[in-house]
Design a protein around this motif. Structure first.
Motif, PDB file in Angstrom:
ATOM      1  N   VAL A 196       0.834  -1.207   0.000  1.00  0.00           N
ATOM      2  CA  VAL A 196       0.000   0.000   0.000  1.00  0.00           C
ATOM      3  C   VAL A 196       0.868   1.258   0.000  1.00  0.00           C
ATOM      4  CG1 VAL A 196      -1.909  -1.104   1.253  1.00  0.00           C
ATOM      5  CG2 VAL A 196      -0.126   0.056   2.531  1.00  0.00           C
ATOM      6  N   ALA A 197       0.232   2.375  -0.269  1.00  0.00           N
ATOM      7  CA  ALA A 197       0.865   3.678  -0.049  1.00  0.00           C
ATOM      8  C   ALA A 197       0.614   4.041   1.411  1.00  0.00           C
ATOM      9  CB  ALA A 197       0.255   4.726  -0.969  1.00  0.00           C
ATOM     10  N   VAL A 198       1.604   4.668   2.034  1.00  0.00           N
ATOM     11  CA  VAL A 198       1.480   5.022   3.448  1.00  0.00           C
ATOM     12  C   VAL A 198       1.824   6.494   3.634  1.00  0.00           C
ATOM     13  CG1 VAL A 198       2.253   4.525   5.794  1.00  0.00           C
ATOM     14  CG2 VAL A 198       2.146   2.676   4.117  1.00  0.00           C
ATOM     15  N   SER A 199       0.892   7.228   4.231  1.00  0.00           N
ATOM     16  CA  SER A 199       1.127   8.626   4.575  1.00  0.00           C
ATOM     17  C   SER A 199       0.883   8.770   6.074  1.00  0.00           C
ATOM     18  CB  SER A 199       0.203   9.544   3.758  1.00  0.00           C
ATOM     19  OG  SER A 199      -1.147   9.194   3.937  1.00  0.00           O
ATOM     20  N   ALA A 200       0.898   9.996   6.565  1.00  0.00           N
ATOM     21  CA  ALA A 200       0.707  10.233   7.993  1.00  0.00           C
ATOM     22  C   ALA A 200      -0.279  11.380   8.176  1.00  0.00           C
ATOM     23  CB  ALA A 200       2.039  10.573   8.647  1.00  0.00           C
ATOM     24  N   TYR A 201      -0.954  11.385   9.318  1.00  0.00           N
ATOM     25  CA  TYR A 201      -1.877  12.481   9.617  1.00  0.00           C
ATOM     26  C   TYR A 201      -1.865  12.813  11.089  1.00  0.00           C
ATOM     27  CZ  TYR A 201      -5.647   9.386  11.434  1.00  0.00           C
ATOM     28  OH  TYR A 201      -6.400   8.508  12.161  1.00  0.00           O
ATOM     29  N   ASN A 202      -2.459  13.966  11.398  1.00  0.00           N
ATOM     30  CA  ASN A 202      -2.483  14.484  12.768  1.00  0.00           C
ATOM     31  C   ASN A 202      -3.912  14.807  13.183  1.00  0.00           C
ATOM     32  OD1 ASN A 202       0.011  16.013  11.178  1.00  0.00           O
ATOM     33  ND2 ASN A 202       0.605  14.947  13.034  1.00  0.00           N
ATOM     34  N   SER A 203      -4.121  14.881  14.492  1.00  0.00           N
ATOM     35  CA  SER A 203      -5.448  15.269  14.993  1.00  0.00           C
ATOM     36  C   SER A 203      -5.499  16.784  15.150  1.00  0.00           C
ATOM     37  CB  SER A 203      -5.776  14.544  16.294  1.00  0.00           C
ATOM     38  OG  SER A 203      -4.736  14.696  17.234  1.00  0.00           O
ATOM     39  N   VAL A 204      -5.551  17.442  14.012  1.00  0.00           N
ATOM     40  CA  VAL A 204      -5.708  18.896  13.954  1.00  0.00           C
ATOM     41  C   VAL A 204      -6.862  19.200  12.997  1.00  0.00           C
ATOM     42  CG1 VAL A 204      -3.289  19.411  14.540  1.00  0.00           C
ATOM     43  CG2 VAL A 204      -3.941  19.125  12.146  1.00  0.00           C
ATOM     44  N   ALA A 205      -7.553  20.304  13.228  1.00  0.00           N
ATOM     45  CA  ALA A 205      -8.763  20.640  12.472  1.00  0.00           C
ATOM     46  C   ALA A 205      -8.537  20.685  10.969  1.00  0.00           C
ATOM     47  CB  ALA A 205      -9.335  21.961  12.966  1.00  0.00           C
ATOM     48  N   TRP A 212      -9.407   8.395  -1.722  1.00  0.00           N
ATOM     49  CA  TRP A 212      -8.164   7.637  -1.597  1.00  0.00           C
ATOM     50  C   TRP A 212      -8.391   6.156  -1.849  1.00  0.00           C
ATOM     51  CZ3 TRP A 212      -4.452  10.894  -1.837  1.00  0.00           C
ATOM     52  CH2 TRP A 212      -4.555  12.140  -1.231  1.00  0.00           C
ATOM     53  N   THR A 213      -7.405   5.508  -2.466  1.00  0.00           N
ATOM     54  CA  THR A 213      -7.474   4.057  -2.667  1.00  0.00           C
ATOM     55  C   THR A 213      -6.116   3.444  -2.338  1.00  0.00           C
ATOM     56  OG1 THR A 213      -6.889   4.245  -5.007  1.00  0.00           O
ATOM     57  CG2 THR A 213      -9.244   4.150  -4.477  1.00  0.00           C
ATOM     58  N   ASN A 214      -6.163   2.193  -1.872  1.00  0.00           N
ATOM     59  CA  ASN A 214      -4.971   1.402  -1.555  1.00  0.00           C
ATOM     60  C   ASN A 214      -3.958   2.192  -0.719  1.00  0.00           C
ATOM     61  OD1 ASN A 214      -3.823  -1.230  -1.839  1.00  0.00           O
ATOM     62  ND2 ASN A 214      -2.234  -0.310  -3.081  1.00  0.00           N
ATOM     63  N   LYS A 215      -4.459   2.798   0.344  1.00  0.00           N
ATOM     64  CA  LYS A 215      -3.621   3.693   1.153  1.00  0.00           C
ATOM     65  C   LYS A 215      -3.997   3.585   2.624  1.00  0.00           C
ATOM     66  CE  LYS A 215      -2.296   8.530   1.378  1.00  0.00           C
ATOM     67  NZ  LYS A 215      -2.728   9.890   1.108  1.00  0.00           N
ATOM     68  N   ILE A 216      -2.967   3.694   3.472  1.00  0.00           N
ATOM     69  CA  ILE A 216      -3.201   3.847   4.909  1.00  0.00           C
ATOM     70  C   ILE A 216      -2.545   5.141   5.364  1.00  0.00           C
ATOM     71  CG2 ILE A 216      -3.339   1.354   5.295  1.00  0.00           C
ATOM     72  CD1 ILE A 216      -0.589   1.521   6.678  1.00  0.00           C
ATOM     73  N   ASP A 217      -3.043   5.659   6.466  1.00  0.00           N
ATOM     74  CA  ASP A 217      -2.554   6.893   7.071  1.00  0.00           C
ATOM     75  C   ASP A 217      -2.168   6.574   8.510  1.00  0.00           C
ATOM     76  OD1 ASP A 217      -2.204   9.459   6.082  1.00  0.00           O
ATOM     77  OD2 ASP A 217      -4.280  10.078   6.363  1.00  0.00           O
TER      78      ASP A 217
END
Length: 137
Positions: free
Chosen positions: A34-43, A103-108
């Motif tokens: 998969v593709a892997v990105s990152a995210y945060n708990s911000v508005a 988004w497809t085939n991706k996790i964050d």
């Protein structure tokens, strides 16, 4: 007498702890790239009013090993509560959130409020993950 006590203690130990090891080994981990990105708990990255509340209602707390998945991966078995191992990262992550439909085939990967860390991660393609199908029953 000592041997009987020792044998009984050993048998009890195996009954208590032997079964736990056997069930952990019986988990079938399925591979996926998969593709892997990152995210945060911000508005700006989630919802304005409750940035720490995930799509399934989980409250995300910095330090959690949580991930969001694209909706096509949910259909493949990465449902809420599924355990995931990510190539190159220690530990086991848990599916706690789902991504927008585009988004497809991706996790964050959830990275709390550390925006710089998430930006440094960027987006990486062709990352191998292993997931254990979650029993929703």
């Amino acid at each position: 007498m000592r041997r009987k006590i020792c044998a009984a203690a050993c048998a009890g130990f195996l009954l208590l702890f032997g079964g736990a090891g056997a069930s952990a080994e019986s988990v079938e981990w399925k591979p996926l790239s998969v593709a892997v990105s990152a995210y945060n708990s911000v508005a700006s990255q989630t919802t304005r009013h409750q940035p720490s509340v995930a799509a399934w209602g989980d409250v995300l707390v910095p330090g959690m090993h949580a991930i969001a998945v694209s909706r096509d991966l949910i259909k493949k078995g990465l449902t809420h509560g599924t355990k995931v191992k990510i190539e190159g990262l220690p530990g086991v992550y848990v599916v706690r959130d789902k991504m927008a439909a585009r988004w497809t085939n991706k996790i964050d990967i959830y990275m709390g409020r550390d925006i710089a860390k998430a930006r440094d991660w960027g987006i990486q393609h062709g990352i191998r993950i292993l997931y254990a199908e979650h029993d929703n029953g």
